[in-house]
Design a protein around this motif. Structure first.
Motif, PDB file in Angstrom:
ATOM      1  N   ASP A   1      40.406  23.464 -76.818  1.00  0.00           N
ATOM      2  CA  ASP A   1      40.647  23.100 -75.427  1.00  0.00           C
ATOM      3  C   ASP A   1      39.340  23.048 -74.628  1.00  0.00           C
ATOM      4  O   ASP A   1      39.091  22.098 -73.887  1.00  0.00           O
ATOM      5  CB  ASP A   1      41.619  24.095 -74.801  1.00  0.00           C
ATOM      6  CG  ASP A   1      42.069  23.653 -73.415  1.00  0.00           C
ATOM      7  OD1 ASP A   1      42.431  22.473 -73.263  1.00  0.00           O
ATOM      8  OD2 ASP A   1      42.061  24.483 -72.495  1.00  0.00           O
ATOM      9  N   ARG A   2      38.495  24.049 -74.801  1.00  0.00           N
ATOM     10  CA  ARG A   2      37.240  24.096 -74.048  1.00  0.00           C
ATOM     11  C   ARG A   2      36.289  22.973 -74.445  1.00  0.00           C
ATOM     12  O   ARG A   2      35.548  22.448 -73.615  1.00  0.00           O
ATOM     13  CB  ARG A   2      36.552  25.449 -74.248  1.00  0.00           C
ATOM     14  CG  ARG A   2      37.158  26.573 -73.439  1.00  0.00           C
ATOM     15  CD  ARG A   2      36.362  27.847 -73.561  1.00  0.00           C
ATOM     16  NE  ARG A   2      35.030  27.723 -72.976  1.00  0.00           N
ATOM     17  CZ  ARG A   2      34.733  27.899 -71.688  1.00  0.00           C
ATOM     18  NH1 ARG A   2      35.698  28.193 -70.826  1.00  0.00           N
ATOM     19  NH2 ARG A   2      33.498  27.795 -71.258  1.00  0.00           N
TER      20      ARG A   2
ATOM     21  N   PRO B   1      44.819  26.738 -67.745  1.00  0.00           N
ATOM     22  CA  PRO B   1      44.810  26.100 -69.062  1.00  0.00           C
ATOM     23  C   PRO B   1      45.956  26.607 -69.932  1.00  0.00           C
ATOM     24  O   PRO B   1      46.281  27.794 -69.931  1.00  0.00           O
ATOM     25  CB  PRO B   1      43.453  26.527 -69.641  1.00  0.00           C
ATOM     26  CG  PRO B   1      42.602  26.782 -68.446  1.00  0.00           C
ATOM     27  CD  PRO B   1      43.526  27.375 -67.416  1.00  0.00           C
TER      28      PRO B   1
ATOM     29  N   PRO C   1      47.565  23.862 -76.038  1.00  0.00           N
ATOM     30  CA  PRO C   1      47.131  22.591 -75.460  1.00  0.00           C
ATOM     31  C   PRO C   1      48.012  21.422 -75.893  1.00  0.00           C
ATOM     32  O   PRO C   1      48.504  21.392 -77.027  1.00  0.00           O
ATOM     33  CB  PRO C   1      45.701  22.435 -75.995  1.00  0.00           C
ATOM     34  CG  PRO C   1      45.252  23.827 -76.274  1.00  0.00           C
ATOM     35  CD  PRO C   1      46.482  24.546 -76.757  1.00  0.00           C
TER      36      PRO C   1
ATOM     37  N   ARG D   1      40.896  31.984 -69.470  1.00  0.00           N
ATOM     38  CA  ARG D   1      42.014  31.521 -70.291  1.00  0.00           C
ATOM     39  C   ARG D   1      43.075  32.623 -70.301  1.00  0.00           C
ATOM     40  O   ARG D   1      43.242  33.345 -71.268  1.00  0.00           O
ATOM     41  CB  ARG D   1      41.558  31.189 -71.717  1.00  0.00           C
ATOM     42  CG  ARG D   1      40.652  29.968 -71.846  1.00  0.00           C
ATOM     43  CD  ARG D   1      41.349  28.746 -71.272  1.00  0.00           C
ATOM     44  NE  ARG D   1      40.719  27.488 -71.633  1.00  0.00           N
ATOM     45  CZ  ARG D   1      39.753  26.883 -70.951  1.00  0.00           C
ATOM     46  NH1 ARG D   1      39.269  27.486 -69.874  1.00  0.00           N
ATOM     47  NH2 ARG D   1      39.273  25.722 -71.318  1.00  0.00           N
TER      48      ARG D   1
END
Length: 215
Positions: free
Chosen positions: A151-152, A9, A13, A94
């Motif tokens: 992001d999550r 990831p 983002p 992450r």
């Protein structure tokens, strides 16, 4: 191993990359403008003169709250917070965000450290005050947390930007209030610290992603 690095990831983002780049550019402009406005300044002017008297010299129990926030920006407190957030990022896979937690704070604090003697603004006669390193550090950590959460949770662009910048603003206001209330900074010092983090963290996140992709 290489495939895992490429698919890790992103620290920054894609959904927020462009908006944060524009925010960083604006924050840089404000940071520089405030620095020029308060170049070698040593007194209350403008916004500071209007805002500071209502915040400065806070009494217990709010003074204790301010001291707790202030500790979070001190070397021991900030080290604990950075380590804690980096470890949490690592545990939730992450890895780039963990790197950004450390590097983002380092770069942000470096920016404030370099600017203080360049601007030369002082408080209480001898202490360099612009921009606030405590406020910058708190904002940087909040930005990282916001990026990971956005992001999550797979937020769309608008929601992600609101979350990331909203958390950054809350952290900056809380730490900025503490620093002004304790007499360590002027309100515009806190604003400068906020802008320093907004400028430094997205750039550092972009660099972390580029280096990770090349590896």
């Amino acid at each position: 191993m290489r495939q895992q690095v490429r698919t890790a990831p992103a620290a920054l983002p894609a959904a927020v990359r462009a908006p944060l780049a524009m925010t960083a550019a604006l924050a840089t402009a404000v940071l520089v403008a405030l620095g020029i406005l308060h170049f070698h300044d040593a007194g209350l002017t403008g916004i500071d003169a209007a805002v500071l008297p209502s915040i400065d010299g806070v009494q217990p129990p709010w003074r204790y709250v301010a001291l707790v926030f202030d500790f979070g920006g001190e070397p021991v407190g900030s080290t604990i917070l950075v380590a804690l957030i980096a470890v949490v990022c690592f545990l939730v896979h992450r890895i780039r965000a963990a790197a950004l937690t450390v590097l983002g704070v380092v770069v942000t604090v470096a920016v404030t450290t370099v600017l203080k003697p360049l601007v030369g603004r002082t408080i209480h006669g001898e202490f360099l005050s612009y921009p606030s390193g405590h406020t910058a550090m708190a904002t940087a950590l909040a930005l990282v947390i916001g990026l990971v959460l956005a992001d999550r949770l797979a937020f769309d662009r608008a929601a992600a930007v609101v979350l990331v910048l909203g958390l950054a603003l809350v952290a900056a206001v809380a730490m900025g209030w503490a620093e002004v209330a304790l007499g360590a900074h002027y309100p515009t010092d806190a604003a400068g610290g906020f802008c320093a983090a907004l400028a430094a963290v997205p750039a550092t996140g972009w660099l972390v992603d580029r280096v990770a992709e090349r590896l």
